[in-house]
Design a protein around this motif. Structure first.
Motif, PDB file in Angstrom:
ATOM      1  N   ILE A  36       0.838  -1.206   0.000  1.00  0.00           N
ATOM      2  CA  ILE A  36       0.000   0.000   0.000  1.00  0.00           C
ATOM      3  C   ILE A  36       0.872   1.255   0.000  1.00  0.00           C
ATOM      4  O   ILE A  36       0.607   2.209  -0.738  1.00  0.00           O
ATOM      5  N   SER A  37       1.921   1.268   0.793  1.00  0.00           N
ATOM      6  CA  SER A  37       2.812   2.436   0.852  1.00  0.00           C
ATOM      7  C   SER A  37       3.503   2.679  -0.484  1.00  0.00           C
ATOM      8  O   SER A  37       3.598   3.819  -0.940  1.00  0.00           O
ATOM      9  N   CYS A  38       3.981   1.617  -1.090  1.00  0.00           N
ATOM     10  CA  CYS A  38       4.640   1.770  -2.397  1.00  0.00           C
ATOM     11  C   CYS A  38       3.659   2.253  -3.456  1.00  0.00           C
ATOM     12  O   CYS A  38       4.013   3.072  -4.301  1.00  0.00           O
ATOM     13  N   SER A  39       2.431   1.763  -3.407  1.00  0.00           N
ATOM     14  CA  SER A  39       1.451   2.225  -4.392  1.00  0.00           C
ATOM     15  C   SER A  39       1.069   3.675  -4.153  1.00  0.00           C
ATOM     16  O   SER A  39       0.807   4.414  -5.108  1.00  0.00           O
ATOM     17  N   CYS A  40       1.045   4.118  -2.906  1.00  0.00           N
ATOM     18  CA  CYS A  40       0.770   5.541  -2.625  1.00  0.00           C
ATOM     19  C   CYS A  40       1.888   6.425  -3.177  1.00  0.00           C
ATOM     20  O   CYS A  40       1.623   7.511  -3.688  1.00  0.00           O
ATOM     21  N   VAL A 122       5.137   7.539   5.720  1.00  0.00           N
ATOM     22  CA  VAL A 122       4.863   7.034   7.071  1.00  0.00           C
ATOM     23  C   VAL A 122       4.614   5.526   7.032  1.00  0.00           C
ATOM     24  O   VAL A 122       5.083   4.781   7.891  1.00  0.00           O
ATOM     25  N   GLY A 123       3.894   5.074   6.005  1.00  0.00           N
ATOM     26  CA  GLY A 123       3.644   3.638   5.871  1.00  0.00           C
ATOM     27  C   GLY A 123       4.917   2.847   5.675  1.00  0.00           C
ATOM     28  O   GLY A 123       5.080   1.770   6.247  1.00  0.00           O
ATOM     29  N   LEU A 124       5.835   3.368   4.866  1.00  0.00           N
ATOM     30  CA  LEU A 124       7.117   2.680   4.672  1.00  0.00           C
ATOM     31  C   LEU A 124       7.922   2.636   5.967  1.00  0.00           C
ATOM     32  O   LEU A 124       8.540   1.620   6.291  1.00  0.00           O
ATOM     33  N   THR A 129       9.688  -0.969  10.536  1.00  0.00           N
ATOM     34  CA  THR A 129       9.757  -1.273  11.968  1.00  0.00           C
ATOM     35  C   THR A 129       9.065  -2.599  12.261  1.00  0.00           C
ATOM     36  O   THR A 129       9.441  -3.296  13.198  1.00  0.00           O
ATOM     37  N   GLU A 130       8.057  -2.957  11.446  1.00  0.00           N
ATOM     38  CA  GLU A 130       7.432  -4.270  11.622  1.00  0.00           C
ATOM     39  C   GLU A 130       8.392  -5.394  11.247  1.00  0.00           C
ATOM     40  O   GLU A 130       8.404  -6.445  11.886  1.00  0.00           O
ATOM     41  N   ILE A 131       9.202  -5.180  10.228  1.00  0.00           N
ATOM     42  CA  ILE A 131      10.211  -6.183   9.871  1.00  0.00           C
ATOM     43  C   ILE A 131      11.204  -6.342  11.017  1.00  0.00           C
ATOM     44  O   ILE A 131      11.649  -7.451  11.312  1.00  0.00           O
ATOM     45  N   LEU A 132      11.546  -5.245  11.672  1.00  0.00           N
ATOM     46  CA  LEU A 132      12.416  -5.327  12.845  1.00  0.00           C
ATOM     47  C   LEU A 132      11.760  -6.182  13.929  1.00  0.00           C
ATOM     48  O   LEU A 132      12.427  -6.995  14.573  1.00  0.00           O
ATOM     49  N   GLY A 133      10.445  -6.025  14.109  1.00  0.00           N
ATOM     50  CA  GLY A 133       9.721  -6.845  15.081  1.00  0.00           C
ATOM     51  C   GLY A 133       9.739  -8.316  14.714  1.00  0.00           C
ATOM     52  O   GLY A 133       9.893  -9.184  15.584  1.00  0.00           O
ATOM     53  N   VAL A 134       9.591  -8.632  13.439  1.00  0.00           N
ATOM     54  CA  VAL A 134       9.652 -10.029  12.991  1.00  0.00           C
ATOM     55  C   VAL A 134      11.049 -10.591  13.237  1.00  0.00           C
ATOM     56  O   VAL A 134      11.204 -11.711  13.729  1.00  0.00           O
TER      57      VAL A 134
END
Length: 154
Positions: A36-40, A122-124, A129-134
């Motif tokens: 979604i972020s990349c498409s925005c 902001v989405g990117l 940060t979610e990848i950091l969580g994974v």
């Protein structure tokens, strides 16, 4: 029997499954948010114009009047003969002050372009940060429990 450093109790297996589910859900959220972020960020001006044009003609006349008054503009784009009809029924204040008003399409494009850039950035940021969580969940998933075998850390 040892499960990733924990004694294989029912609670330990449940905890491991929760961390594993957390990794899967966070990974799926990352993929969705990243796309979604990349498409925005990738949407160009002509596609924005197409979306705004399509949504303008689906709106009710009341909604169009409210948008024209709040953005202080008249009509959408001067691309069709319908623009003249929109301009004739416009109730914006700019029509009273000046002989011509700015078209609403240009104002919408300006605002949507800014909003899409902010939203994509902001989405990117949060998707990474979610990848950091994974990564952290994967890293500490198999960590040994010092209470189970203290000599394992020596």
């Amino acid at each position: 029997m040892v499960c990733g450093g924990f004694a294989c109790s029912k609670n330990a297996l449940c905890a491991l499954n929760v961390v594993y589910m957390y990794m899967i859900i966070l990974g799926l959220v990352f993929i969705f948010q990243f796309v979604i972020s990349c498409s925005c960020l990738a949407i160009n001006r002509s596609k924005q114009t197409d979306v705004i044009n399509a949504s303008w003609w689906v709106m009710s006349n009341k909604t169009r009047d409210e948008l024209e008054r709040s953005f202080d503009c008249c009509g959408l784009f001067n691309l069709t003969t319908l623009y003249q009809q929109d301009y004739a029924f416009c109730t914006a204040i700019c029509k009273i002050r000046r002989p011509t008003c700015q078209m609403c399409g240009e104002k919408f494009l300006k605002h949507s372009d800014e909003a899409l850039k902010i939203l994509g950035g902001v989405g990117l940021f949060f998707s990474f940060t979610e990848i950091l969580g994974v990564w952290l969940a994967m890293r500490f998933r198999n960590q040994k429990d010092p209470r189970a075998n203290p000599s394992a850390f020596l």
